[in-house]
Design a protein around this motif. Sequence first.
Motif, mmCIF file in Angstrom:
data_model
loop_
_atom_site.group_PDB
_atom_site.id
_atom_site.type_symbol
_atom_site.label_atom_id
_atom_site.label_comp_id
_atom_site.label_asym_id
_atom_site.label_seq_id
_atom_site.Cartn_x
_atom_site.Cartn_y
_atom_site.Cartn_z
ATOM 1 N N LEU A 68 9.894 -0.556 -13.384
ATOM 2 C CA LEU A 68 9.001 0.195 -14.464
ATOM 3 C C LEU A 68 9.366 0.800 -15.355
ATOM 4 N N LEU A 69 10.032 1.932 -15.097
ATOM 5 C CA LEU A 69 10.941 2.733 -16.261
ATOM 6 C C LEU A 69 11.143 2.049 -17.205
ATOM 7 N N GLU A 70 12.061 1.135 -16.597
ATOM 8 C CA GLU A 70 12.844 0.119 -17.536
ATOM 9 C C GLU A 70 12.250 -0.964 -17.748
ATOM 10 N N GLY A 71 10.792 -1.267 -18.347
ATOM 11 C CA GLY A 71 9.186 -1.507 -18.855
ATOM 12 C C GLY A 71 9.842 -3.162 -17.912
ATOM 13 N N ASP A 72 9.862 -3.027 -17.166
ATOM 14 C CA ASP A 72 9.681 -4.567 -16.496
ATOM 15 C C ASP A 72 9.243 -5.480 -16.039
ATOM 16 N N GLN A 73 8.263 -6.684 -16.850
ATOM 17 C CA GLN A 73 7.622 -6.647 -16.949
ATOM 18 C C GLN A 73 7.338 -7.657 -15.870
ATOM 19 N N ARG A 74 8.334 -8.360 -15.360
ATOM 20 C CA ARG A 74 7.988 -9.368 -13.933
ATOM 21 C C ARG A 74 6.951 -8.460 -13.219
ATOM 22 N N ILE A 75 7.801 -7.087 -12.348
ATOM 23 C CA ILE A 75 7.498 -5.831 -11.512
ATOM 24 C C ILE A 75 5.960 -5.299 -12.064
ATOM 25 N N VAL A 76 5.542 -5.238 -13.630
ATOM 26 C CA VAL A 76 4.015 -5.205 -14.117
ATOM 27 C C VAL A 76 3.401 -6.532 -14.020
ATOM 28 N N GLY A 77 3.795 -7.480 -13.813
ATOM 29 C CA GLY A 77 2.145 -7.841 -13.334
ATOM 30 C C GLY A 77 2.728 -8.780 -12.083
ATOM 31 N N ALA A 78 3.610 -8.216 -11.049
ATOM 32 C CA ALA A 78 3.524 -8.305 -9.738
ATOM 33 C C ALA A 78 2.844 -6.868 -9.095
ATOM 34 N N MET A 79 2.389 -6.375 -9.724
ATOM 35 C CA MET A 79 0.542 -4.664 -9.499
ATOM 36 C C MET A 79 -0.365 -5.430 -10.320
ATOM 37 N N ARG A 80 0.014 -6.516 -11.364
ATOM 38 C CA ARG A 80 -1.236 -6.427 -11.529
ATOM 39 C C ARG A 80 -2.275 -7.964 -10.909
ATOM 40 N N SER A 81 -0.355 -9.072 -10.716
ATOM 41 C CA SER A 81 -1.501 -9.906 -9.998
ATOM 42 C C SER A 81 -1.750 -9.511 -8.211
ATOM 43 N N GLY A 82 -1.363 -8.492 -8.176
ATOM 44 C CA GLY A 82 -1.608 -8.278 -6.087
ATOM 45 C C GLY A 82 0.166 -7.708 -5.378
ATOM 46 N N GLU A 83 1.254 -9.150 -6.184
ATOM 47 C CA GLU A 83 1.798 -9.033 -5.473
ATOM 48 C C GLU A 83 2.505 -7.351 -4.587
ATOM 49 N N LEU A 84 2.649 -7.229 -4.901
ATOM 50 C CA LEU A 84 3.543 -5.849 -4.275
ATOM 51 C C LEU A 84 2.840 -5.411 -3.580
ATOM 52 N N GLY A 85 0.551 -5.712 -3.694
ATOM 53 C CA GLY A 85 0.568 -4.906 -2.766
ATOM 54 C C GLY A 85 -0.013 -5.836 -1.488
ATOM 55 N N SER A 86 0.170 -7.138 -1.490
ATOM 56 C CA SER A 86 0.780 -8.338 0.026
ATOM 57 C C SER A 86 1.713 -7.988 0.601
ATOM 58 N N ILE A 87 3.300 -7.454 -1.033
ATOM 59 C CA ILE A 87 4.534 -7.358 0.798
ATOM 60 C C ILE A 87 3.885 -5.896 1.617
ATOM 61 N N ALA A 88 2.982 -4.384 0.725
ATOM 62 C CA ALA A 88 3.142 -3.117 1.152
ATOM 63 C C ALA A 88 2.016 -3.516 2.477
ATOM 64 N N ARG A 89 0.601 -4.613 1.841
ATOM 65 C CA ARG A 89 0.653 -4.704 3.403
ATOM 66 C C ARG A 89 0.865 -5.631 5.057
ATOM 67 N N LEU A 90 1.728 -6.446 4.715
ATOM 68 C CA LEU A 90 2.904 -6.616 5.043
ATOM 69 C C LEU A 90 3.718 -6.334 6.384
#
Length: 268
Positions: free
Chosen positions: A238-260
Amino acid sequence: MNETSEQNPCEGCPAHNVQNLIKLGIRMDQYDYVVALAGNPNTGKSTVFNALTGLRQHTGNWPGKTVTRAEGGFGFGGKRFKIVDLPGTYSLLSMSTDEEIARDFLLFGQPDVTVIVVDATRLERNLNLVLQVLEITDRAIVCLNLMDEAGRHGLSIDERRLGRDLGIPVIPTAARQGLGIQELLKAIAEVSSGIVKGTPYRIKDVPKPLARAVERLTKRVRDEYPGLPNARWVAMRLLEGDQRIVGAMRSGELGSIARLNEGLEATA
């Protein structure tokens, strides 16, 4: 390096994210665990893949990409493993399509184990990718390949010390001769099932202002996603400005990994 313990009821639970694997074009209907095979180009990665899978493999393209994907299967210890050969890359910084594919598979597919194939004759050069993988996952193995070539060059590598330093299993192989493959299979089974747990080395020697920024953002990421296994790596991206990671936060992908991962920890 690793801790071996009696297996509790959830140590055999797969870590992979089934829904994300389907999105990535991987089906697990007949398999218990998924294995990612990573490595720099010209490390003998394809030879290792062939040694593990034999003729039980097929090729296709990654969804939406023109990059070829090879996958295969093997059995060991009564379990079925699907192995996915990731594109050969020197890093996971998502600067190219190959790097993006490899990085996304490790982060969002959450393979049960990642085997990183390194060239024993060029170890220092290959360790860059190893350290990047270890920022994402602690379920990893180094396959120290081309040990026969290293011997011919008069090189000697203490794989036990390397394993202690990295905090994950290191298995020496000469895949062309089939040497070390049985040991690699055993290590894959032990890490996949949770019998062997890694405590991977993470780089901490960074400039103080950056270290403080990473620490603050990592805390915020952990607060938002308590089950995320790689909050520090996400913070750095995120500090590098990685848009794929930003998008994963907005889409809920990161949340699904955390819940798993929270679910796996709750049943452990």
